[in-house]
Design a protein around this motif. Sequence first.
Motif, mmCIF file in Angstrom:
data_model
loop_
_atom_site.group_PDB
_atom_site.id
_atom_site.type_symbol
_atom_site.label_atom_id
_atom_site.label_comp_id
_atom_site.label_asym_id
_atom_site.label_seq_id
_atom_site.Cartn_x
_atom_site.Cartn_y
_atom_site.Cartn_z
ATOM 1 N N VAL A 6 0.882 -1.171 0.000
ATOM 2 C CA VAL A 6 0.000 0.000 0.000
ATOM 3 C C VAL A 6 0.916 1.216 0.000
ATOM 4 O O VAL A 6 1.803 1.327 0.856
ATOM 5 C CB VAL A 6 -0.940 0.017 1.218
ATOM 6 C CG1 VAL A 6 -1.597 1.387 1.379
ATOM 7 C CG2 VAL A 6 -2.011 -1.058 1.082
ATOM 8 N N PHE A 7 0.732 2.112 -0.969
ATOM 9 C CA PHE A 7 1.610 3.283 -1.078
ATOM 10 C C PHE A 7 0.870 4.539 -0.656
ATOM 11 O O PHE A 7 -0.286 4.761 -1.029
ATOM 12 C CB PHE A 7 2.110 3.450 -2.519
ATOM 13 C CG PHE A 7 3.197 4.486 -2.644
ATOM 14 C CD1 PHE A 7 4.517 4.164 -2.403
ATOM 15 C CD2 PHE A 7 2.891 5.806 -2.967
ATOM 16 C CE1 PHE A 7 5.524 5.120 -2.488
ATOM 17 C CE2 PHE A 7 3.878 6.766 -3.053
ATOM 18 C CZ PHE A 7 5.200 6.422 -2.814
ATOM 19 N N MET A 8 1.554 5.389 0.117
ATOM 20 C CA MET A 8 0.991 6.666 0.571
ATOM 21 C C MET A 8 1.949 7.791 0.190
ATOM 22 O O MET A 8 3.100 7.812 0.645
ATOM 23 C CB MET A 8 0.784 6.657 2.091
ATOM 24 C CG MET A 8 -0.239 5.659 2.574
ATOM 25 S SD MET A 8 -0.463 5.787 4.367
ATOM 26 C CE MET A 8 -2.043 4.976 4.564
ATOM 27 N N GLY A 9 1.500 8.717 -0.649
ATOM 28 C CA GLY A 9 2.344 9.833 -1.058
ATOM 29 C C GLY A 9 1.547 10.847 -1.850
ATOM 30 O O GLY A 9 0.447 10.549 -2.312
ATOM 31 N N LYS A 80 -6.672 -2.812 6.082
ATOM 32 C CA LYS A 80 -6.632 -4.182 6.604
ATOM 33 C C LYS A 80 -7.114 -5.175 5.547
ATOM 34 O O LYS A 80 -6.512 -6.236 5.351
ATOM 35 C CB LYS A 80 -7.508 -4.269 7.855
ATOM 36 C CG LYS A 80 -7.248 -5.487 8.705
ATOM 37 C CD LYS A 80 -8.009 -5.366 10.016
ATOM 38 C CE LYS A 80 -7.667 -6.526 10.940
ATOM 39 N NZ LYS A 80 -8.374 -6.397 12.239
ATOM 40 N N ALA A 81 -8.182 -4.802 4.828
ATOM 41 C CA ALA A 81 -8.748 -5.675 3.796
ATOM 42 C C ALA A 81 -7.791 -5.858 2.615
ATOM 43 O O ALA A 81 -7.848 -6.877 1.913
ATOM 44 C CB ALA A 81 -10.079 -5.105 3.308
ATOM 45 N N LEU A 82 -6.907 -4.896 2.403
ATOM 46 C CA LEU A 82 -5.934 -4.987 1.298
ATOM 47 C C LEU A 82 -4.789 -5.956 1.613
ATOM 48 O O LEU A 82 -4.025 -6.329 0.717
ATOM 49 C CB LEU A 82 -5.357 -3.593 1.000
ATOM 50 C CG LEU A 82 -6.317 -2.588 0.363
ATOM 51 C CD1 LEU A 82 -5.778 -1.167 0.482
ATOM 52 C CD2 LEU A 82 -6.578 -2.934 -1.102
ATOM 53 N N GLU A 83 -4.664 -6.338 2.887
ATOM 54 C CA GLU A 83 -3.653 -7.296 3.350
ATOM 55 C C GLU A 83 -2.229 -6.945 2.875
ATOM 56 O O GLU A 83 -1.554 -7.751 2.235
ATOM 57 C CB GLU A 83 -4.013 -8.718 2.894
ATOM 58 C CG GLU A 83 -5.342 -9.194 3.447
ATOM 59 C CD GLU A 83 -5.679 -10.616 3.013
ATOM 60 O OE1 GLU A 83 -5.218 -11.031 1.921
ATOM 61 O OE2 GLU A 83 -6.379 -11.311 3.758
ATOM 62 N N PRO A 84 -1.777 -5.741 3.178
ATOM 63 C CA PRO A 84 -0.424 -5.360 2.712
ATOM 64 C C PRO A 84 0.671 -6.062 3.502
ATOM 65 O O PRO A 84 0.530 -6.312 4.701
ATOM 66 C CB PRO A 84 -0.399 -3.851 2.974
ATOM 67 C CG PRO A 84 -1.327 -3.647 4.133
ATOM 68 C CD PRO A 84 -2.421 -4.673 3.961
ATOM 69 N N ASP A 85 1.767 -6.369 2.806
ATOM 70 C CA ASP A 85 2.979 -6.835 3.487
ATOM 71 C C ASP A 85 3.776 -5.647 4.008
ATOM 72 O O ASP A 85 4.475 -5.752 5.017
ATOM 73 C CB ASP A 85 3.829 -7.656 2.519
ATOM 74 C CG ASP A 85 3.142 -8.951 2.122
ATOM 75 O OD1 ASP A 85 2.971 -9.813 2.991
ATOM 76 O OD2 ASP A 85 2.753 -9.086 0.947
ATOM 77 N N GLU A 99 -3.137 2.792 14.889
ATOM 78 C CA GLU A 99 -3.977 1.716 14.342
ATOM 79 C C GLU A 99 -3.498 1.268 12.951
ATOM 80 O O GLU A 99 -3.589 0.096 12.600
ATOM 81 C CB GLU A 99 -5.438 2.170 14.269
ATOM 82 C CG GLU A 99 -6.120 2.383 15.602
ATOM 83 C CD GLU A 99 -5.698 3.672 16.306
ATOM 84 O OE1 GLU A 99 -5.918 3.782 17.530
ATOM 85 O OE2 GLU A 99 -5.145 4.573 15.623
ATOM 86 N N ILE A 100 -3.009 2.221 12.147
ATOM 87 C CA ILE A 100 -2.502 1.892 10.803
ATOM 88 C C ILE A 100 -1.078 1.362 10.896
ATOM 89 O O ILE A 100 -0.705 0.413 10.200
ATOM 90 C CB ILE A 100 -2.602 3.111 9.866
ATOM 91 C CG1 ILE A 100 -4.082 3.423 9.579
ATOM 92 C CG2 ILE A 100 -1.838 2.872 8.560
ATOM 93 C CD1 ILE A 100 -4.329 4.656 8.759
ATOM 94 N N LEU A 101 -0.267 1.952 11.787
ATOM 95 C CA LEU A 101 1.115 1.499 11.957
ATOM 96 C C LEU A 101 1.189 0.028 12.357
ATOM 97 O O LEU A 101 2.174 -0.654 12.064
ATOM 98 C CB LEU A 101 1.816 2.360 13.013
ATOM 99 C CG LEU A 101 2.075 3.825 12.652
ATOM 100 C CD1 LEU A 101 2.557 4.595 13.874
ATOM 101 C CD2 LEU A 101 3.088 3.950 11.524
ATOM 102 N N GLU A 102 0.151 -0.461 13.004
ATOM 103 C CA GLU A 102 0.148 -1.848 13.488
ATOM 104 C C GLU A 102 -0.313 -2.850 12.436
ATOM 105 O O GLU A 102 -0.220 -4.061 12.643
ATOM 106 C CB GLU A 102 -0.746 -1.956 14.733
ATOM 107 C CG GLU A 102 -0.148 -1.268 15.961
ATOM 108 C CD GLU A 102 -1.085 -1.271 17.155
ATOM 109 O OE1 GLU A 102 -2.296 -1.549 16.972
ATOM 110 O OE2 GLU A 102 -0.613 -0.995 18.274
ATOM 111 N N LEU A 103 -0.795 -2.366 11.282
ATOM 112 C CA LEU A 103 -1.334 -3.271 10.255
ATOM 113 C C LEU A 103 -0.234 -3.963 9.457
ATOM 114 O O LEU A 103 -0.421 -5.086 8.968
ATOM 115 C CB LEU A 103 -2.258 -2.501 9.309
ATOM 116 C CG LEU A 103 -3.544 -1.940 9.921
ATOM 117 C CD1 LEU A 103 -4.315 -1.126 8.893
ATOM 118 C CD2 LEU A 103 -4.421 -3.078 10.458
ATOM 119 N N ALA A 104 0.903 -3.305 9.282
ATOM 120 C CA ALA A 104 2.031 -3.852 8.518
ATOM 121 C C ALA A 104 3.237 -2.962 8.787
ATOM 122 O O ALA A 104 3.078 -1.816 9.239
ATOM 123 C CB ALA A 104 1.706 -3.863 7.024
ATOM 124 N N PRO A 105 4.468 -3.434 8.509
ATOM 125 C CA PRO A 105 5.628 -2.542 8.639
ATOM 126 C C PRO A 105 5.447 -1.310 7.740
ATOM 127 O O PRO A 105 5.186 -1.444 6.543
ATOM 128 C CB PRO A 105 6.794 -3.402 8.151
ATOM 129 C CG PRO A 105 6.342 -4.809 8.324
ATOM 130 C CD PRO A 105 4.863 -4.797 8.083
#
Length: 306
Positions: A6-9, A80-85, A99-105
């Motif tokens: 998942v990319f954020m920018g 969460k539904a996107l299941e990012p690594d 909450e988002i920081l805990e979903l994936a590195p």
Amino acid sequence: MSKRIVFMGTPDYATKIFERLLNSSYEVVALYTQPDKPVGRKQILTPPHIKQYCLDNSLDLPIYQPLKLKNNKEVEDEIKALEPDFIVVAAYGQILPKEILELAPCINLHASLLPKYRGASPIQEALLNGDEFTGVSSMLMEEGLDSGDILGLKYLKITPTMDVVEAFNKLSDIAADLTITTLDNYENISPKKQNETDLSFCKKIKKENGLVDFTNGKKLYLKYKAYSFWPGIFLENGLKLKDVKLVDEGSENEEGVILQINNNSIVVACKKGSLEIGTIQAPSKKAINAVDYLKGKRLTLGDKLQ
């Protein structure tokens, strides 16, 4: 099986990293960016640079533009539904909540050598301070502002004439390379704590930051290099100065006096140092050659520009 990203920018710095990921072995499953904003005098609703890139290239990718991430259960459930690594972040413009920081590195590509210049304008700050080097840090994000452990660093030497546009372009390429290197080697990297003794911060740039005077030639030139893209540099009377070069930084003069008129530029005195100016733009007017500006105002050698 390729790792899911998942990319954020938001700005072009992020777009370059995003583009590299799209052309890598990683699978970008969604883009998060800032909402479209009204731009210019006509306030035309304009998408962020990275979203426009997706539209121009007809990318079949979900694009999310939430107003805020904090206390936003909908965004949390989406990601969460996107299941990012991995969640890769570059100049997104919002701090990620726990909450988002805990979903994936969550890996941030910050355009400074952290802990130097945490915050919104690290590239401009390095130029303003006349630094010899800058660079990009890949960082494992935590709740603080750019305070997470370092995963990797890459350096860039700042040349004497490098301005913010050139620095952005070079650092974007460096950040794109560092992103892939960090992801490829993630399992083998030992994150390193930032050295808090070297800590400094930088703020979001405002239009008034571009105000200059002829007190110090080197400081004015560094401001020009840092702010040449936006907001530019301008005198108290509104005159914008463009195509600026530092002639000398040690001479002592009367501020603002025209020292020299060349074919396509003028040399103006600072209290300390002097500058060559190629283009001048008066308020609500088009930018014109500095020599033509002097002719129009009937200014000559020994007169004051302001």
